[in-house]
Design a protein around this motif. Structure first.
Motif, PDB file in Angstrom:
ATOM      1  N   ARG A  51     -10.369  10.767  -9.679  1.00  0.00           N
ATOM      2  CA  ARG A  51     -10.535   9.331  -9.948  1.00  0.00           C
ATOM      3  C   ARG A  51     -11.045   9.112 -11.367  1.00  0.00           C
ATOM      4  O   ARG A  51     -10.609   8.182 -12.051  1.00  0.00           O
ATOM      5  N   LEU A  52     -11.949   9.952 -11.819  1.00  0.00           N
ATOM      6  CA  LEU A  52     -12.437   9.853 -13.195  1.00  0.00           C
ATOM      7  C   LEU A  52     -11.287  10.076 -14.176  1.00  0.00           C
ATOM      8  O   LEU A  52     -11.130   9.324 -15.142  1.00  0.00           O
ATOM      9  N   GLN A  53     -10.437  11.063 -13.908  1.00  0.00           N
ATOM     10  CA  GLN A  53      -9.285  11.333 -14.768  1.00  0.00           C
ATOM     11  C   GLN A  53      -8.327  10.144 -14.780  1.00  0.00           C
ATOM     12  O   GLN A  53      -7.810   9.764 -15.833  1.00  0.00           O
ATOM     13  N   LEU A  54      -8.094   9.542 -13.627  1.00  0.00           N
ATOM     14  CA  LEU A  54      -7.205   8.384 -13.550  1.00  0.00           C
ATOM     15  C   LEU A  54      -7.725   7.249 -14.429  1.00  0.00           C
ATOM     16  O   LEU A  54      -6.962   6.622 -15.167  1.00  0.00           O
ATOM     17  N   ILE A  57       1.617   6.815 -11.561  1.00  0.00           N
ATOM     18  CA  ILE A  57       0.341   7.514 -11.397  1.00  0.00           C
ATOM     19  C   ILE A  57       0.541   8.671 -10.421  1.00  0.00           C
ATOM     20  O   ILE A  57       0.089   9.795 -10.667  1.00  0.00           O
ATOM     21  N   HIS A  58       1.234   8.402  -9.336  1.00  0.00           N
ATOM     22  CA  HIS A  58       1.547   9.422  -8.331  1.00  0.00           C
ATOM     23  C   HIS A  58       2.311  10.585  -8.967  1.00  0.00           C
ATOM     24  O   HIS A  58       1.983  11.754  -8.752  1.00  0.00           O
ATOM     25  N   ALA A  59       3.327  10.283  -9.771  1.00  0.00           N
ATOM     26  CA  ALA A  59       4.140  11.323 -10.412  1.00  0.00           C
ATOM     27  C   ALA A  59       3.291  12.187 -11.347  1.00  0.00           C
ATOM     28  O   ALA A  59       3.457  13.408 -11.397  1.00  0.00           O
ATOM     29  N   LYS A  60       2.376  11.557 -12.079  1.00  0.00           N
ATOM     30  CA  LYS A  60       1.559  12.311 -13.045  1.00  0.00           C
ATOM     31  C   LYS A  60       0.553  13.217 -12.339  1.00  0.00           C
ATOM     32  O   LYS A  60       0.300  14.332 -12.789  1.00  0.00           O
ATOM     33  N   THR A  61      -0.006  12.751 -11.231  1.00  0.00           N
ATOM     34  CA  THR A  61      -1.026  13.545 -10.546  1.00  0.00           C
ATOM     35  C   THR A  61      -0.430  14.635  -9.672  1.00  0.00           C
ATOM     36  O   THR A  61      -1.063  15.675  -9.473  1.00  0.00           O
ATOM     37  N   GLY A  62       0.762  14.385  -9.124  1.00  0.00           N
ATOM     38  CA  GLY A  62       1.351  15.330  -8.189  1.00  0.00           C
ATOM     39  C   GLY A  62       0.721  15.267  -6.807  1.00  0.00           C
ATOM     40  O   GLY A  62       1.044  16.066  -5.935  1.00  0.00           O
ATOM     41  N   LEU A  63      -0.160  14.306  -6.597  1.00  0.00           N
ATOM     42  CA  LEU A  63      -0.798  14.123  -5.292  1.00  0.00           C
ATOM     43  C   LEU A  63       0.075  13.243  -4.401  1.00  0.00           C
ATOM     44  O   LEU A  63       0.946  12.532  -4.899  1.00  0.00           O
ATOM     45  N   VAL A  88      -3.172   8.875  -3.820  1.00  0.00           N
ATOM     46  CA  VAL A  88      -3.289   8.102  -5.061  1.00  0.00           C
ATOM     47  C   VAL A  88      -3.675   6.670  -4.745  1.00  0.00           C
ATOM     48  O   VAL A  88      -4.560   6.091  -5.381  1.00  0.00           O
ATOM     49  N   SER A  89      -3.039   6.081  -3.746  1.00  0.00           N
ATOM     50  CA  SER A  89      -3.355   4.702  -3.360  1.00  0.00           C
ATOM     51  C   SER A  89      -4.811   4.582  -2.910  1.00  0.00           C
ATOM     52  O   SER A  89      -5.498   3.621  -3.267  1.00  0.00           O
ATOM     53  N   ALA A  90      -5.286   5.558  -2.147  1.00  0.00           N
ATOM     54  CA  ALA A  90      -6.684   5.536  -1.702  1.00  0.00           C
ATOM     55  C   ALA A  90      -7.635   5.659  -2.887  1.00  0.00           C
ATOM     56  O   ALA A  90      -8.657   4.966  -2.954  1.00  0.00           O
ATOM     57  N   TYR A  91      -7.303   6.542  -3.834  1.00  0.00           N
ATOM     58  CA  TYR A  91      -8.140   6.697  -5.021  1.00  0.00           C
ATOM     59  C   TYR A  91      -8.176   5.413  -5.845  1.00  0.00           C
ATOM     60  O   TYR A  91      -9.230   4.997  -6.318  1.00  0.00           O
TER      61      TYR A  91
END
Length: 112
Positions: free
Chosen positions: A26-29, A59-65, A70-73
């Motif tokens: 979350r900090l990175q986002l 955001i999802h694509a960049k994190t790979g999560l 991602v939505s929860a974060y």
């Protein structure tokens, strides 16, 4: 921090911010959203990343999560008052709430 009135955040609101920032992803986002043009692909944008925000899909694509993660974060960051969401069609975009972040920094500088 569900309300974005000009009042200073209280202790409960500050704890919510610290909880949101305690997760390294979350900090990175939040750091990536500081400079969305540099951190997210320009070719795929459908809206201004500073005015409207970055699509959760990017955001999802960049994190790979997982997208649900991602939505929860992003929801946690929004509850803490650090980002704002905007719907564009069926897509949710997120951008930093710079005014609120500046207010938090000010409060921390005066109270810690």
């Amino acid at each position: 921090m569900t309300t974005h009135a000009q009042s200073s955040p209280d202790a409960t609101e500050l704890v919510e911010v610290f909880k949101a920032l305690a997760n390294p992803v979350r900090l990175q986002l939040l750091q990536w959203l500081r400079d969305p043009e540099r951190n997210f692909p320009a070719a795929e944008r459908i809206a201004d990343p500073y005015e409207v925000g970055v699509c959760v899909t990017h955001i999802h694509a960049k994190t790979g999560l997982a997208q649900s993660t991602v939505s929860a974060y992003m929801s946690a960051l929004e509850r803490a008052g650090l980002v704002r969401s905007t719907r564009v069609g069926k897509w949710t975009h997120y951008r930093r709430d710079e005014e609120r972040i500046a207010q938090l920094v000010d409060v921390l500088g005066r109270s810690l």
